[in-house]
Each structure stands twice: as structure tokens, then as C-alpha cells.
Motif scaffolding. Structure first.
Motif, mmCIF file in Angstrom:
data_model
loop_
_atom_site.group_PDB
_atom_site.id
_atom_site.type_symbol
_atom_site.label_atom_id
_atom_site.label_comp_id
_atom_site.label_asym_id
_atom_site.label_seq_id
_atom_site.Cartn_x
_atom_site.Cartn_y
_atom_site.Cartn_z
ATOM 1 N N PRO A 195 5.034 -1.785 6.958
ATOM 2 C CA PRO A 195 5.637 -2.931 7.632
ATOM 3 C C PRO A 195 4.781 -4.192 7.518
ATOM 4 C CG PRO A 195 4.757 -1.392 9.246
ATOM 5 C CD PRO A 195 4.563 -0.764 7.902
ATOM 6 N N LEU A 217 -5.883 10.612 11.396
ATOM 7 C CA LEU A 217 -6.700 10.651 12.612
ATOM 8 C C LEU A 217 -7.744 11.761 12.500
ATOM 9 C CD1 LEU A 217 -7.108 9.528 15.496
ATOM 10 C CD2 LEU A 217 -5.496 11.264 16.287
ATOM 11 N N ARG A 263 -2.832 14.343 9.827
ATOM 12 C CA ARG A 263 -2.762 13.666 8.532
ATOM 13 C C ARG A 263 -2.122 12.290 8.670
ATOM 14 N NH1 ARG A 263 -2.416 16.138 3.597
ATOM 15 N NH2 ARG A 263 -4.136 17.306 4.492
ATOM 16 N N PHE A 264 -1.207 12.165 9.634
ATOM 17 C CA PHE A 264 -0.497 10.893 9.825
ATOM 18 C C PHE A 264 -1.052 10.217 11.068
ATOM 19 C CE2 PHE A 264 2.263 13.644 7.411
ATOM 20 C CZ PHE A 264 2.772 12.807 6.435
ATOM 21 N N GLY A 265 -1.611 9.031 10.891
ATOM 22 C CA GLY A 265 -2.269 8.352 12.010
ATOM 23 C C GLY A 265 -1.518 7.114 12.458
ATOM 24 N N SER A 266 -2.286 6.124 12.927
ATOM 25 C CA SER A 266 -1.682 4.953 13.562
ATOM 26 C C SER A 266 -0.895 4.081 12.588
ATOM 27 C CB SER A 266 -2.773 4.126 14.224
ATOM 28 O OG SER A 266 -3.773 3.803 13.269
ATOM 29 N N THR A 267 -1.215 4.159 11.312
ATOM 30 C CA THR A 267 -0.428 3.455 10.296
ATOM 31 C C THR A 267 -0.251 4.401 9.119
ATOM 32 O OG1 THR A 267 -2.354 2.554 9.139
ATOM 33 C CG2 THR A 267 -1.436 1.206 10.902
ATOM 34 N N ALA A 268 0.632 4.027 8.201
ATOM 35 C CA ALA A 268 0.932 4.889 7.058
ATOM 36 C C ALA A 268 -0.319 5.224 6.245
ATOM 37 C CB ALA A 268 1.977 4.218 6.157
ATOM 38 N N GLY A 290 6.869 1.898 2.621
ATOM 39 C CA GLY A 290 7.479 1.416 3.853
ATOM 40 C C GLY A 290 6.520 0.627 4.722
ATOM 41 N N THR A 295 0.852 -1.195 0.000
ATOM 42 C CA THR A 295 0.000 0.000 0.000
ATOM 43 C C THR A 295 0.885 1.242 0.000
ATOM 44 O OG1 THR A 295 -0.081 -0.150 2.407
ATOM 45 C CG2 THR A 295 -1.930 -1.102 1.186
ATOM 46 N N TYR A 296 1.868 1.248 0.908
ATOM 47 C CA TYR A 296 2.845 2.338 0.977
ATOM 48 C C TYR A 296 4.227 1.693 0.915
ATOM 49 C CZ TYR A 296 -0.617 5.873 2.208
ATOM 50 O OH TYR A 296 -1.672 6.745 2.160
ATOM 51 N N LYS A 347 -6.874 6.938 4.294
ATOM 52 C CA LYS A 347 -6.671 8.061 3.375
ATOM 53 C C LYS A 347 -6.885 7.680 1.910
ATOM 54 C CE LYS A 347 -2.457 8.881 5.075
ATOM 55 N NZ LYS A 347 -1.256 9.453 5.712
#
Lengths: 169, 276
Positions: free
Chosen positions: A62, A153, A144-149, A60, A57-58, A167
Motif C-alpha cells: 500500500p 515478526l 512469517r507475516f508481520g506488520s507489513t508485507a 500489494g 517491493t510487494y 524478509k
């Protein structure tokens, strides 16, 4: 007279392998399978060797390695001994590939699904993100940046609960 | 009965980024030493910035920034892994070999990326330059004749766009915030600006890679245009500082890179071959 036929299912091995791989879940968003996400891109069975192609998905993310492991484990358990998981970056993953079933599952899980399609062009259209708890469109982005890439939030102004939003990407 | 996943986890490790052949004729291998060197430059830029951003985790001004900087670092690490993996295909080194067992002079990152985190404003200013540059770089590289670089770039550009947005928002906030935040933002821009020029210098390698690499000098006008818009909004000015000599592409670095590498490589060097 009854002719005995092979009692084993003669299901095409490719379809069987696809069904097994497609059921693998995203470890970070366990309500979604990799098929729901559009992460599973291709699967071929050739002479007993299964080659699965996924896309992250992104870059990096994990979860990608865990998904690779899970595909190997699931297919091995289903009787496919020779499994090769490949990662492709092109075409780049987009939330447009998420299935409608996947979006519905996300909502039920308490994560607001991607709103609309990825805008192409100079004027991005921002659609209201509905609160997955109470359904109100009166929400705002906190970060804009939440618990995962893949998530941002949000908070709901109606029920005051925070929630994750997958997103549009 | 145990679920097969639980029973088998721990026996299996599939830890590699194996890029499938993106197009017919592309086998996901760096075709020449030049292509590998170019991928190394881009990969090192991303790796060194990712490593430094990781230091902010649990120390950022607010919890949301811990998350944001960690997420940005993670994206950059993803780009670095793909690029270093690709660079290593030329001579058989793995992404881990390249990250953990090279010495300072073997790194090809530009000086901007090894500037210390400093205060939050300096991290923002460094991020603004880095993400604005990388956005233009990957946009151009998405049209490269090299299928692997093209694929990595098309993926990275969407992520770098978020990074740029994050840096722009904070530049506006800090420059238009309190007297103290504005003073620090101005100082941060002055501190970072000498290192802008190096990013856009063509050299023999980029000359030889016409069509494969994005020619650095061609990215400059768009970079300048974006920065001009942001600075106008933030009421900041391009500081009148002389460009630094640079030298990162040739392996000449600040001593600070040594500290970054020491931390990044300590585990792999103390326990060669260690895996989780």
C-alpha cells in the motif's frame, strides 16, 4: 574585471531531479529512502518532463501509491511541474537491491535488515537474524507475516524483546 | 513553514498502476481480446480469494493469523490489480470498473476461489490448492511471450511461494494436531477437492494463446507432485471425490459469489465515482 556569471547552479537537471526523488521516504519504514530500498529504478528529464520509474517491493504494497504521490509533490516543490511516475514490475524487486546504508539505518531503527542474499537453488541457506536491540543471534521467527508485507515478526531469546525482520525476498 | 509534503497532500492523487513498457515493443496494452480474457481469469481468481480472506481479519484463531491472512490477501489484491488493469487496457475499462461494476456472470474466477471460508481448516485447504496451483501457474507464466504477463508473474511467484508455505505449515499442523483438528482437515480436503480439476482444464482460449498463456494441463503433474509430498507428510489421502463440472471460466457461479460481490461492490455502486 569580473565577469558576472549566472548565479544559479548549473547542476544537471537530471541529477537534481534524481536527488529530489531519491530523498523520498518509505511511509511504512520512514528511516529508508526509496533509493535505499532499491524502489527508485529510473529517472529521465526530457524537455522539462520528469519521468520517474519505481518498482513496488510487494505487488500489494500500500505504500506504493503514497510513494507516487510523494515523488510528484517533492519534484513539484523543487520546480519540476510536469512529473509522471511509472510503475514497473520487471525485473522483480529483491532485497538484494537494498543499499548497505539502508541496511544499517534499518538496524538502527530497530528492524533487523535482510540477512544475506536471496538464495537461488533448492537449498535455501538460513542465516541467523541478529536482534537489533541487543545484537544476539539467538532469535526465533514468531510469524512469517508481520506488520507489513515485507516484514516478519521475531523475538530475541537473549533480551526477550520482539522485533521486526525485513524478509529476504 | 509547513513542509511541502504536508502542504500539498490531499491535492494530489496518483492512484493507478501504470506498467512501464517492460521491453521494447511492449506498450503494456493487452493486444487482443483473448489476452484480455485470460488476464481477467487470473485476476478474478486472485480478487475473489483476496476479498474472502479479508473476512478473517479480527476473526482468525490467533493474532498472527489475522496478520498472515491479511498479508496474503494484500498480495493477491496486488496481483488482481495488475491483471485487471492489464485486461482493461484492451477495451478501456479501469481496474475499478472491472472489480466493482461487473455482475456475477461476468466474473471468470474458477469455483475453488469462491468456496466459502468455512472453518479455519477449510480456508487452509482452499489456500493450499490455490497457492500450489498459482505457484506453478506463475512459474510457467514467467516464460510467457507476453511481456506484461511475464512481469506480473515473475513478481507474483515470489509472493505466492510464501502463501504456499503458510498453507503447507497449517496443513501439517492441523492434520497432525488433535483428533478434532485432524477430523476437520480431512473434511476440508474432501470439501475442496472437487474443485481442483477445473483449474487444470485446457479450453479453446488457452489453445489459442499457446506461448502466451500457461497451458493449464501442463501444470498438473507438478501440482500433483507437491501435493503428494505434503499429504504424505501430513498422512492425508487424496479423497475419492468426483471432479465438479466447473464453469467459472464461462461465468457460471455458486450463489455464494453473489454475497461476496455484494459486500465488495456495495460502496462503489451506492456512490458511483467515489474516491477516498
Amino acid at each position: 574585471m569580473v565577469t558576472l556569471i549566472d548565479p544559479l547552479p548549473t547542476m544537471d537537471a537530471t541529477l537534481h531531479a534524481w536527488a529530489v526523488a531519491a530523498a523520498v521516504r518509505d511511509p511504512e519504514v520512514p528511516v529508508l529512502t526509496i533509493e535505499d530500498l532499491g524502489v527508485l529504478r529510473d529517472l529521465e528529464v526530457d524537455d522539462g518532463r520528469v519521468t520517474v520509474t519505481i518498482t513496488p517491493t510487494y505487488s500489494g504494497c500500500p505504500a506504493t501509491n503514497a510513494i507516487c504521490d510523494d515523488i510528484v509533490i517533492a519534484l513539484t516543490a523543487a520546480g519540476f511541474d510536469d512529473v509522471d511516475v511509472r510503475i514497473t514490475l520487471a525485473p522483480a524487486w529483491t532485497t538484494d537491491w537494498m543499499s548497505a546504508a539502508g541496511a544499517a539505518k534499518l538496524h538502527e531503527f530497530g528492524i533487523a535488515p535482510p540477512t544475506g542474499r536471496r538464495a537461488a537453488g533448492p537449498i535455501p541457506v538460513t542465516l541467523a537474524v541478529r536482534c537489533p536491540q541487543c545484537g544476539s543471534p539467538d532469535t526465533r521467527e514468531i510469524a512469517r507475516f508481520g506488520s507489513t508485507a515485507c516484514k516478519a515478526l521475531y523475538e530475541c531469546r537473549a533480551c526477550l524483546e520482539p522485533f521486526d525482520h525485513f524478509k529476504v525476498h | 513553514m509547513t513542509h511541502p509534503l504536508e502542504a500539498r497532500h490531499g491535492d494530489v492523487t496518483v492512484d493507478r498502476v501504470e506498467l512501464a513498457a517492460e521491453l521494447s515493443g511492449a506498450d503494456g496494452r493487452a493486444s487482443t481480446a483473448d489476452v484480455a480474457e485470460y488476464a481477467l481469469r487470473l485476476g478474478d481468481d486472485a480478487l475473489i480469494l483476496a476479498q474472502q480472506l479479508g473476512e478473517w481479519i479480527a476473526r482468525a484463531p490467533e493474532l498472527e493469523e489475522d496478520m498472515a491472512l491479511a498479508n496474503i490477501a494484500l498480495d493477491l489484491l496486488g496481483h488482481a490489480r495488475s491483471l485487471l488493469h492489464y485486461a482493461g487496457t484492451f477495451d478501456g475499462r479501469s481496474e475499478d470498473d472491472l472489480a466493482y461494476v461487473r455482475d456475477e456472470h461476468e466474473f471468470r474466477s474458477a469455483w475453488l476461489f469462491e468456496q466459502p471460508n468455512g472453518d479455519f481448516a477449510q480456508t487452509v485447504a482452499r489456500g493450499l490448492v490455490a497457492s500450489t496451483y498459482q505457484f506453478e501457474l506463475y512459474t510457467a507464466l514467467a516464460a510467457s511471450t507476453d511481456p506484461t504477463l511475464r512481469a506480473i508473474a515473475a513478481k507474483a511467484v515470489k509472493e505466492v511461494e510464501y502463501h504456499r508455505d503458510h498453507a503447507v505449515q497449517w496443513t501439517l499442523r492441523l492434520a497432525g494436531g488433535t483428533d478434532e483438528s485432524r477430523r476437520r482437515m480431512i473434511r476440508a480436503v474432501v470439501d475442496m477437492w472437487p474443485y481442483v480439476d477445473e483449474l487444470f482444464r485446457d479450453d479453446d482460449l488457452t489453445d489459442r494463446l499457446e506461448g502466451v498463456a500457461a497451458r493449464p494441463s501442463t501444470l498438473r503433474p507438478r501440482f500433483d507432485a507437491i501435493i503428494a509430498v505434503v499429504f504424505a507428510e501430513a498422512e492425508l489421502e487424496i479423497p475419492p471425490v468426483a471432479p465438479s463440472a466447473g464453469g467459472g471460466r464461462q461465468g457460471r457461479h455458486f450463489s455464494h459469489l453473489g454475497a461476496v460481490l455484494a459486500e465488495m461492490q456495495v460502496l462503489a455502486r451506492q456512490h458511483p465515482g467515489v474516491t477516498w
